[in-house]
Structure formats: C-alpha cells, structure tokens
Design a protein around this motif. Structure first.
Motif, PDB file in Angstrom:
ATOM      1  N   CYS A  34       1.431  -1.286  -0.025  1.00 43.13           N
ATOM      2  CA  CYS A  34      -0.210   0.118  -0.054  1.00 43.13           C
ATOM      3  C   CYS A  34       1.262   0.899   0.126  1.00 43.13           C
ATOM      4  O   CYS A  34       1.689   1.101   1.101  1.00 43.13           O
ATOM      5  CB  CYS A  34      -1.186   0.283   1.554  1.00 43.13           C
ATOM      6  N   CYS A  89       0.234   2.411   3.825  1.00 43.07           N
ATOM      7  CA  CYS A  89       0.655   1.744   4.934  1.00 43.07           C
ATOM      8  C   CYS A  89       1.629   0.898   4.900  1.00 43.07           C
ATOM      9  O   CYS A  89       1.779   1.022   4.028  1.00 43.07           O
ATOM     10  CB  CYS A  89      -0.921   0.893   5.149  1.00 43.07           C
ATOM     11  N   CYS A 116      -6.270  -2.426   0.606  1.00 36.02           N
ATOM     12  CA  CYS A 116      -5.443  -2.524   1.358  1.00 36.02           C
ATOM     13  C   CYS A 116      -6.302  -2.674   2.620  1.00 36.02           C
ATOM     14  O   CYS A 116      -7.343  -2.037   3.056  1.00 36.02           O
ATOM     15  CB  CYS A 116      -4.428  -1.219   1.930  1.00 36.02           C
ATOM     16  N   CYS A 171      -6.625   0.920   4.934  1.00 34.64           N
ATOM     17  CA  CYS A 171      -7.096   1.942   4.261  1.00 34.64           C
ATOM     18  C   CYS A 171      -7.942   2.388   4.035  1.00 34.64           C
ATOM     19  O   CYS A 171      -8.463   2.844   3.362  1.00 34.64           O
ATOM     20  CB  CYS A 171      -6.039   2.785   3.852  1.00 34.64           C
TER      21      CYS A 171
HETATM   22 ZN    ZN Z   1      -3.338   1.104   3.120  1.00 34.03          ZN
END
Ligand code: ZN
Ligand code: ADP
Ligand code: ZN
Length: 737
Positions: free
Chosen positions: A450, A453, A468, A471
């Motif tokens: 991601c 993240c 992801c 998020c």
């Molecule tokens: Zn993410």
C-alpha cells in the motif's frame, strides 16, 4: 446580599472538556436540583445549542452578570435516570473523554438534535356515561354511528388503530364531539409491576451443573458473576432462567451480545421463551427505530433490551439484571472517539443500579479471571456440554511434512470428504478475507504494498482488485511487475476466497458457503447461509471470525483451522490470549448436538508450548499460564495500561508531541517502580493511511495514580495541540497496541 443564585452546569455536544455555567430561570430557584438530567437549549457564542444539565452549583468562576440564562427546557422529566447520568460522569472522568461528547454520542440522533421524546402512549376509546346510557333505539337513522356505539358496548376500551380500521375518522370525531365516546391515553409502560405471566414456553430442565450454578446466583443487589462455561454447556439457558425471575419480579433485563449478526438468533431464542415486549438496539437501525426502542426501554414498556456495545447506555425504568455474553469479545471495546469498554461499564452500571450482572464466556478474558481471583467477581463453572453433546476432539495437522499448495493439506481434504460422505457438515476457519494476502514478482521479489500504509495489498479475485485492509485503498491488480516488467506475478498465501475456490473444485457436488465481510455485503446472504446450514444438507461453511462467534449449527461435526500459526508470532502481548480464545470458540462450533465433533488444526509449529498446552489441557490451564506470564512481566491485568497515541503526516511532529507528553507527565509524577513510561514508540503499524503513528505507554500499579496523572496531563496536552497537523487521543485500558 441575597442568596446565591443556583448555577446550572451544562454539558454540550463538543470536544471541549469543560462544562458551561448558565443561570436558571427564577421559577426554578426553589427546586434547582429537579433540573438535573433535563435537556436545554442555550445560547452559546452566537449559536443556540442543545445541552444537558448535569449538576447544580451555587457559584461560578464566571461573574454572575456575565452568565447567560437558560432559555428553553426541552424535557419535562430527566432524559436519563440518575444512575445512568452518574455512569456517564464517571465514564467521562475514567476514560478522560469530554462529558458532553460522551453523552451526546450515546443519545439517539433525534434527541441529540433536540427533538422531544416521542409519545408512545396508545389512544384507547371508551363509551362515556352518556354513551352507555343511550337508548337502544337511539341513532336508528345513523347506522354507522350506532354500529360504533355497539362495538364499544361490549368492551372496556378499544385501541384507536383497531377502531379506525373499522370506522371513518369523521364518525369517530362526531361521536366524540357529542360526548358519547371519549379517548384516553394508556401508558404502555408497566414500570415495576410484578408480572406472573412472562413465559411463552416451559424452560428446559437444568442439568446437574446448571442447577448448581443457578442455585448459587443471587439476583438481588449488586454482584458480578462470571459464568465460565465451555461452548454448548448451556450458559444461555442460565441467562434465560435468571431473566425469568427478574421479569417475574417486574424488572427489566439488559443483554449485551458482541455481534449484530448474532441478533436474529438470540432474539428468536428470547421471544420463544418470553411473552414480554423485547427491543433490540444496534447500529444497523434507522434513527426512528432506534429512538422508539430507546424510549420503550426508558419508560419500562420493553422488559428485555438486547443490543450490541452501545446498548450499555440504554436508560431503563426498572433495571433488574445485566448480562454480557462472550464478555472477552474485542467488539465491546470502542476503538475510536469515546474509547470505552462496554463490558467494564456494564459492571460499573450494575453497581450503580444495584443489580446483579452475569458475564458469560467459554473463554473468559484474563482481566475477568483475575477479578475472580481477587474476589471481585464470583466464578460459576459449567464444564460439560448440555444435553448429550460431547466436547470436540482436537487433532494437529503438521504442515511441515505435507504438500499443501493451496493451503489445505491432503489429510485435511480426506477428513472433509469422510464427513460429507456421512452427510454431515464442515466448517473451515480462516481469519483472512480475500484471495491471497500478497502479490509478488517471481522474477525480482517485488511485493505489492500500500502506498499509504506499512502493509501489503490483498488480492480480491471476486472484485478483481488489490485492496489494502488498513485504509481500504483499491487498485486494479498489476499486469506486470512495476520494478522489472516481468509478467510472472504470483498470488501467495491463502484467503477465504482461495480456499472457497479450492474446496469447490475438490467437492463439486456440495455447496460451499463463504461468510466474511465481503460476502455479507450482499443483502440476505447471511440468512441464506443459515437456512442452508440449518436445513441439514451436507455442505462446507468457510469463513473468518464472523462465522466463529456464537453461531449454532447442529450438523457441523468437523472444524478445520487452516492457519493455526496466526497469533503465535505477533509482538502484541495480547495475541496469545486472543488466539486461545478464537481457537476454542471455533472448535466449539463442532459437535454441538448428539453427533461427535472433531477439530483439525493445521500448523507449522505443532510443538509450540502454548499450542500444546491449549490443546492438551484446555483454555483454563492455558489462561492460567498466560496470567502467570503477565504477572512476571508486570503487564495487564497486573498493571493498568494507558496509551497516548499521536499521528501525523509528518513523523517528527507525532513523535515530538509524545516526547513533550512524556516530559510533562514525568514532571507531574516522576517514574517509580509503580509508575512507568515507555516511548514514544512507533505503533505496531507505523504508517497507516498516510499518517505516521506513535504511542506513549503509561503503566501504573494503581488506577488512582494513573487517573491523578491523566487528569492533570490532559489540560497540558491540550495546550500543545496542533489540530491541523496532528491528531492525538488517550486510550485508557487500551486493548490494541
Ligand atoms: Zn493502506
Ligand atoms: P452456551 O450458551 O453455553 O453455548 P446453550 O445455552 O446455547 O449453550 O446450550 C447449548 C445447547 O444445549 C442448546 O441447543 C440448548 O438448547 C441445549 N441445552 C441447554 N441446556 C439444556 C438442558 N438443561 N437440557 C437440554 N438441553 C439443553
Ligand atoms: Zn519483478
């Protein structure tokens, strides 16, 4: 000098920690305390806002002539009963959360907005004396009017809706204006009248263990019972029989369950047993439904209130018992905004209401076990399954010497086949949704991550996306490696979609039903799964922990845990506890009726001591060992843990804020062996949704020390905040690191 004017302390819906002082109108000067709990509308800056009077004081730090006066009282009666308002006051202090925000978040949104409580009284029609004395031949020329009079002649009173279904409004109004009939409002709330007729069906005859537990439980006054009973041991039957006594005494029962998806099943069991009004409260309701249920609980009409986490804040006219089912469940902890534990608040509430509380679990939290050890809670045990069911048999599948290209070993597949052949059902548990938890390049080793993240993207074949899970960022799956252009991309690891596909291929003749957050997006899907499973046809259920919790399937005799290693390696000190609870819960889905059950646990670490202990000696011994470990490590429940979290797009800001926090804290109360500061440390996932996350851990032996510290620290931190660049929060009794 005259007597001091009473000052009302008002909580308003805002992130501000303070209460606001207003003058009471003169009419209240003799009876100021009666305004506590009322909603008001007050001028606030240039706006008008809704607030709740939470206390009366006789002086204010603000000069009396600067204070404004309350202009509008919305309620006639306190919106919240005094013990519940006190619970909010306590919770706001304990969790260091602004009282107004806590209060208003918990109210149904229509009340938050300032609407009046709905009038749920029912209108009934009766004949007046004049109507009853009417000559039999009167109204001969008006047959409809005559018919309405006749309709009421035989009865005490007829409900407005029933009458309006037979007669036009015009006729009803006409007879009312001629004073032949009259309306009156019937309060549906039965408040605390003993009700001898609560049962719809006969309760089960209790087994020996159940009887012993039942005989110990006292249902008068506050006491916290931990009903520690293996899955299928008949805990719910105990709740039902306790609730029966409470209902018969004319009181209400509040029952908390961890998952919305369990509501229909639980509700059915309660309504089959009891002939009393029951309301359900959970987040999936419309504002109006929620307000109606809330109001029925508040006025005492609803005798049983069933709900998820936030239902702990439901007002009750005559509380008699609180039940928290699956008390260890993580969903009782609110993880953002007002971060409270509904289980812990339930115990506080029971104490304030002076009612008993039952915490039920097959796998109690270490906190609750420790509270039993300290004598704060009283333990009750159910060690055998109810009826003729036997506990399931565990078997380990050593994955080190197995070929399992799609994550399910061939010996496991054989066991599934045998089970289906006997016309029984299989439950496959895998706590990872999607197809595969990683997409990587076979040529250069690149992994799809991601952008925002510290996490890998999960491949979802059904939606044709990589997603992801932290998020929710979604992208089309890559066609070639962005690093070396190779097209040799492989999806590695297993998610529920992949196992579903494999099982469908292996067993084309049976239904494979998947239950996870993706599959339940489809309306009615859960119901369909339950219908199929309950019809008893051989089938395979596959799912995440959504499927593992509390559901009851008679014909499931084999449970497969695909990934028994999860949780053995996590850096979170609670991971072991959670793993033990989850595996025990999952295993409990097997062999719930008279068919014997079996559990296959696939693992690469069959000799891991925790796993061996859990499988050989059960959750009780496992939990005891964890407790001993927590004691030597001085971790919760032996210490009280609070986290201060900060996150920012700029990692330095977040870390700096927590460094200041630590410094300020240490100035207020220097570290001692009984009070420790740790950090700032990066969170377990340092970057999430583009923000860098840090934590400061504060660990104290005494709650009081911690709270003295926090209540002095909060105002300091508030002066340092920088809302445009930094978010921070305090999490008392944090569950997630
Ligand atoms: Zn993410
Ligand atoms: P738990 O809540 O502990 O998982 P339940 O109360 O759901 O257990 O009971 C499991 C099953 O055993 C249910 O089908 C229930 O109807 C049945 N059961 C519970 N108590 C008895 C009893 N005393 N006699 C016969 N069956 C019982
Ligand atoms: Zn590559």
């Amino acid at each position: 000098m005259g007597r001091a004017t009473p000052i009302a302390k008002i909580a308003i819906a805002s992130p501000l920690r303070s209460l606001f002082d207003y003058r009471l109108p003169d009419v209240f000067s003799g009876d100021a305390d009666a305004t506590v709990g009322l909603r008001v509308q007050v001028p606030f800056g240039r706006r008008q806002v809704i607030g709740v009077v939470v206390a009366i004081a006789d002086h204010s730090a603000v000069a009396t002539d600067k204070l404004r006066t309350i202009e509008v009282f919305i309620d006639q009666q306190p919106l919240l009963p005094a013990p519940l308002l006190e619970l909010f006051l306590w919770a706001a202090r304990y969790y260091q959360h602004p009282l107004g925000d806590a209060l208003f978040r918990a109210l149904p949104s229509l009340l938050r907005r300032g609407d009046a409580l709905p009038d749920l009284r029912q209108t009934h029609w009766q004949l007046t004396d004049k109507g009853r004395g009417l000559a039999p031949n009167a109204l001969a020329k008006a047959p409809r009017q005559r018919a309405l009079i006749d309709r009421l002649l035989g009865e005490q009173a007829v409900d407005d809706a029933a009458l309006a279904a037979q007669f036009s409004r015009a006729i009803i109004r006409l007879l009312e204006s001629r004073e032949l009939i009259a309306a009156h409002q019937v309060d549906a709330s039965a408040a605390t009248h003993p009700n001898p007729q609560v049962l719809r069906e006969t309760p089960l005859v209790l087994g020996a263990e159940q009887q012993r537990a039942m005989a110990q439980i006292e249902l008068t006054g506050f006491r916290c019972w931990l009903l520690n009973g293996i899955t299928g041991s008949g805990k719910t039957e105990i709740y039902l029989q306790c609730i029966e006594q409470v209902l018969t005494a004319g009181r209400q029962a509040l029952v908390l369950i961890p998952e919305i998806s369990l509501t229909p099943q639980t509700k059915r069991r309660f309504t089959e047993r009891f002939a009393v009004p029951l309301v359900v409260l959970h987040s999936g309701m419309t504002d109006k439904q929620r307000l109606a249920a809330w109001t029925r609980a508040r006025n005492g009409e609803a005798r049983i209130v069933l709900g998820t986490r936030s239902a702990i804040f439901t007002p009750l006219a005559a509380p008699g018992l609180i039940v928290v089912d699956e008390e260890q469940d993580g969903s009782y902890k609110q993880q953002d905004g007002f971060r409270y534990s509904a289980r812990d608040l339930a115990v506080m509430r029971a104490q304030r209401e002076n009612t008993p509380i039952i915490l039920g679990s097959a796998t109690p939290s270490l906190e609750s076990l420790y509270n039993c050890e300290l004598g704060r809670y009283s333990a009750l045990y159910l060690n055998a399954r109810a009826g003729s069911a036997k506990p399931a048999d565990w078997q380990v599948v050593d994955m080190r010497d197995q070929s399992a290209p799609e994550g399910i070993a061939s010996t496991t597949l054989e066991a599934i086949e045998q089970t289906l052949k006997r016309s029984e059902q299989v439950l496959v548990f895998l706590n990872r949704r999607g197809f595969a938890p990683a997409v990587l390049c076979h040529s250069c080793g690149w992994v799809a991550e991601c952008r925002d993240c510290d996490a890998r993207m999960t491949l979802h074949r059904g939606r044709n996306r990589i997603i992801c899970h932290h998020c929710d960022k979604q992208l089309p799956p890559p066609q070639h490696c962005p690093s070396c252009r190779s097209t040799q991309l492989v999806a590695t690891g297993e998610g529920t979609e992949r196992s579903e596909l494999l099982l469908q291929k292996q067993f084309p003749k049976v239904q494979v039903l998947r239950v996870d957050r993706d599959s339940t997006q489809v309306r009615g899907h859960m119901q369909q799964v339950f219908d199929t499973a309950n019809s008893g046809v051989p089938c395979i259920l596959i799912g995440t922990q959504m499927l593992a919790k509390g559901h009851h399937f008679d014909r499931v005799t084999l449970v497969v845990v695909v990934d028994g290693d999860g949780g053995l390696l996590s850096p979170d000190f609670r991971a072991g506890e959670r793993m033990g609870q989850l595996l025990t819960q999952v295993a409990g889905r097997s062999g719930r009726s008279d068919l014997p059950g079996r559990v296959l646990l696939q693992t690469h670490q069959p000799d891991h001591p925790s796993l061996v202990l859990l499988l050989e000696q059960g959750y009780g011994a496992f939990a005891e060992q964890l407790l001993a470990h927590r004691k030597t490590q001085q971790l919760p429940p032996y210490r009280h843990l609070t986290l201060i979290r900060a996150e920012s797009k700029d990692p330095q800001r977040a870390e700096k804020f927590l460094r200041i926090a630590r410094q300020s804290a240490a100035e207020l109360l220097p570290p001692t062996p009984q009070l420790g500061y740790l950090g700032p440390l990066p969170a377990l996932m340092e970057r999430r949704a583009g923000r860098y996350r840090y934590v400061l851990r504060i660990e104290a032996e005494q709650r009081t020390t911690l709270h003295q510290l926090l209540s002095r620290l909060m105002p300091v931190l508030e002066r340092h905040q920088d809302p445009r660049h930094l978010r921070w929060s305090v999490d008392v009794d944090a569950q997630e690191l």
